[in-house]
Design a protein around this motif. Structure first.
Motif, short mmCIF file in Angstrom:
data_model
loop_
_atom_site.label_atom_id
_atom_site.label_comp_id
_atom_site.label_asym_id
_atom_site.label_seq_id
_atom_site.Cartn_x
_atom_site.Cartn_y
_atom_site.Cartn_z
N GLU A 1 -20.46 7.65 -0.35
CA GLU A 1 -21.24 7.16 -1.12
C GLU A 1 -20.27 5.95 -2.32
O GLU A 1 -21.08 5.01 -2.77
CB GLU A 1 -22.31 7.41 -1.87
CG GLU A 1 -23.19 8.65 -0.82
CD GLU A 1 -23.81 7.19 0.06
OE1 GLU A 1 -24.24 6.57 -0.27
OE2 GLU A 1 -24.00 7.74 1.38
N GLY A 2 -18.65 6.39 -1.80
CA GLY A 2 -17.54 5.59 -3.07
C GLY A 2 -17.89 5.58 -4.42
O GLY A 2 -17.60 4.63 -5.19
N ILE A 3 -18.78 6.85 -4.59
CA ILE A 3 -19.02 6.95 -6.15
C ILE A 3 -17.97 7.31 -7.17
O ILE A 3 -17.35 7.77 -8.14
CB ILE A 3 -20.17 8.59 -6.31
CG1 ILE A 3 -21.38 7.72 -5.50
CG2 ILE A 3 -19.76 8.70 -8.25
CD1 ILE A 3 -22.67 8.71 -5.54
N ILE A 4 -16.89 8.15 -5.84
CA ILE A 4 -15.27 9.02 -5.93
C ILE A 4 -14.73 8.35 -4.85
O ILE A 4 -14.82 7.67 -4.05
CB ILE A 4 -15.27 10.49 -6.52
CG1 ILE A 4 -15.07 11.32 -4.59
CG2 ILE A 4 -16.31 11.31 -8.05
CD1 ILE A 4 -15.60 12.80 -5.15
N ASN A 5 -13.10 9.05 -5.89
CA ASN A 5 -12.50 8.20 -4.29
C ASN A 5 -11.07 9.35 -4.04
O ASN A 5 -10.76 9.32 -3.37
CB ASN A 5 -11.46 6.71 -5.06
CG ASN A 5 -12.56 5.62 -5.32
OD1 ASN A 5 -12.38 5.13 -4.25
ND2 ASN A 5 -11.72 4.88 -6.49
N GLU A 6 -10.96 9.69 -5.44
CA GLU A 6 -10.21 10.96 -4.93
C GLU A 6 -11.24 12.22 -5.90
O GLU A 6 -11.61 12.29 -7.15
CB GLU A 6 -8.90 10.73 -5.18
CG GLU A 6 -9.01 10.31 -6.54
CD GLU A 6 -7.34 10.00 -7.23
OE1 GLU A 6 -7.33 9.90 -8.11
OE2 GLU A 6 -6.48 9.23 -6.43
N PRO A 7 -10.07 13.64 -4.89
CA PRO A 7 -10.51 15.14 -6.71
C PRO A 7 -10.60 14.84 -7.74
O PRO A 7 -11.64 15.34 -8.61
CB PRO A 7 -10.08 15.99 -5.58
CG PRO A 7 -10.12 15.74 -3.89
CD PRO A 7 -9.37 14.09 -4.61
N GLY A 8 -9.63 13.91 -7.96
CA GLY A 8 -8.31 13.79 -9.19
C GLY A 8 -10.00 13.56 -10.40
O GLY A 8 -10.11 13.54 -10.94
N ASP A 9 -11.38 12.75 -9.29
CA ASP A 9 -12.06 11.76 -10.11
C ASP A 9 -12.92 12.29 -11.31
O ASP A 9 -13.67 12.20 -12.06
CB ASP A 9 -12.58 10.83 -9.60
CG ASP A 9 -11.67 9.48 -9.02
OD1 ASP A 9 -10.76 8.95 -9.64
OD2 ASP A 9 -12.15 8.74 -7.98
N LEU A 10 -12.78 14.45 -10.45
CA LEU A 10 -14.03 15.05 -10.97
C LEU A 10 -13.93 16.32 -11.74
O LEU A 10 -11.89 16.72 -11.71
CB LEU A 10 -14.20 16.30 -9.31
CG LEU A 10 -15.32 15.00 -8.30
CD1 LEU A 10 -15.07 16.57 -7.45
CD2 LEU A 10 -16.50 13.96 -9.44
N LYS A 11 -13.94 15.98 -12.98
CA LYS A 11 -13.33 17.41 -14.31
C LYS A 11 -14.04 18.35 -14.23
O LYS A 11 -13.24 19.62 -13.59
CB LYS A 11 -14.43 16.54 -15.27
CG LYS A 11 -13.65 17.87 -16.69
CD LYS A 11 -15.09 16.96 -17.90
CE LYS A 11 -14.30 15.47 -18.23
NZ LYS A 11 -15.92 15.01 -19.46
N ARG A 12 -15.43 18.48 -13.13
CA ARG A 12 -15.30 19.89 -13.25
C ARG A 12 -16.85 19.89 -12.12
O ARG A 12 -17.74 18.48 -12.47
CB ARG A 12 -16.69 20.29 -14.37
CG ARG A 12 -17.30 21.80 -14.23
CD ARG A 12 -18.09 22.30 -16.24
NE ARG A 12 -16.69 21.82 -17.30
CZ ARG A 12 -16.43 21.23 -18.11
NH1 ARG A 12 -17.64 19.75 -17.84
NH2 ARG A 12 -15.75 20.99 -19.07
#
Length: 252
Positions: free
Chosen positions: A42-53
């Motif tokens: 859905e284009g909310i993130i671009n890569e796993p590194g965008d996630l903190k937890r």
């Protein structure tokens, strides 16, 4: 044949930076892959590194995701929702016009129809939830070495999100992958593969006219009815070689 179990479905609420995006009907397996795949698709993130937890709370039916960046919940809530066709009644925030703006797919990988049929058979034999219940959808990635990764869910969209989430988390090269699915390929299913950059999709059922139009525009190959010794090549990107005499010809 007598099936021992029924398919499971549970309401799972996806929370992003404390904001409840929505509640989805899901099979509980591989919820971490599903969350990453859905947010990426859905284009909310671009890569796993965008996630903190990312935390799975099965007892309360919640997937809790924290991003490094701020999430504008008000702006997100104003986006137009497009409810998907078929099982699960999922939702996507990409219209067909949005999907046409995705980069066109560049890949040189070609395969034979007999290879796709073989991998579809392997996929079916490695779908334990379907074999137990007879009522699950599945999605499968085939890498350049022929290795397969399968994810299953009561919903076809969820299964694709799960396997794409796995690919995103593992940093797989989309140009080397084939996506196989048990479900119909509609425009929003096509958009998930296109967003990641996969150039070849096979399904055991059909593709919609809109999906085929988008696939041709984005230079994606779609092969339908991949089962037994039959298949239908819907598109004309030249990535699938017909080496099976009983396979239906290309469609306009």
């Amino acid at each position: 044949m007598t099936r021992k179990y029924c398919p499971d479905e549970f309401p799972i609420t996806l929370c992003l930076n404390g904001y409840e995006l929505a509640t989805y009907q899901l099979t509980k397996a591989d919820l971490d892959d599903w969350a990453v795949g859905y947010l990426y698709s859905e284009g909310i993130i671009n890569e796993p590194g965008d996630l903190k937890r990312l935390t799975i709370d099965e007892d309360h039916g919640r997937v809790l995701v924290d991003m490094h960046n701020e999430f504008d919940a008000e702006a997100f809530s104003q986006k137009q929702k497009h409810f998907t066709a078929g099982c699960g009644k999922g939702v996507t925030f990409f219209s067909m016009t949005d999907v046409k703006k995705f980069p066109k797919i560049k890949t040189t990988r070609t395969v034979t129809l007999s290879y796709l049929l073989k991998k579809r058979h392997e996929f079916a034999q490695n779908s334990p939830l379907y074999l137990e219940t007879g009522g699950m959808h599945g999605a499968c990635l085939v890498d350049k070495d022929g290795n397969i990764t399968v994810r299953e869910d009561v919903g076809r969209h969820n299964a694709v999100d799960k396997v794409l989430g796995y690919a995103v988390r593992e940093g797989l090269d989309p140009k080397s992958l084939i996506l196989l699915t048990t479900g119909r390929v509609s425009y929003e299913m096509l958009s998930k593969a296109a967003r990641f950059g996969i150039g070849l999709i096979g399904t055991r059922t059909a593709a919609t006219k809109q999906a085929v139009q988008l696939a041709n525009f984005l230079q994606i190959e779609i092969v339908g009815y991949v089962r037994g010794k039959m298949a239908t090549v819907y598109t004309s990107q030249g990535r699938v070689l017909n080496d099976v005499s009983k396979v239906a010809g290309e469609q306009p």
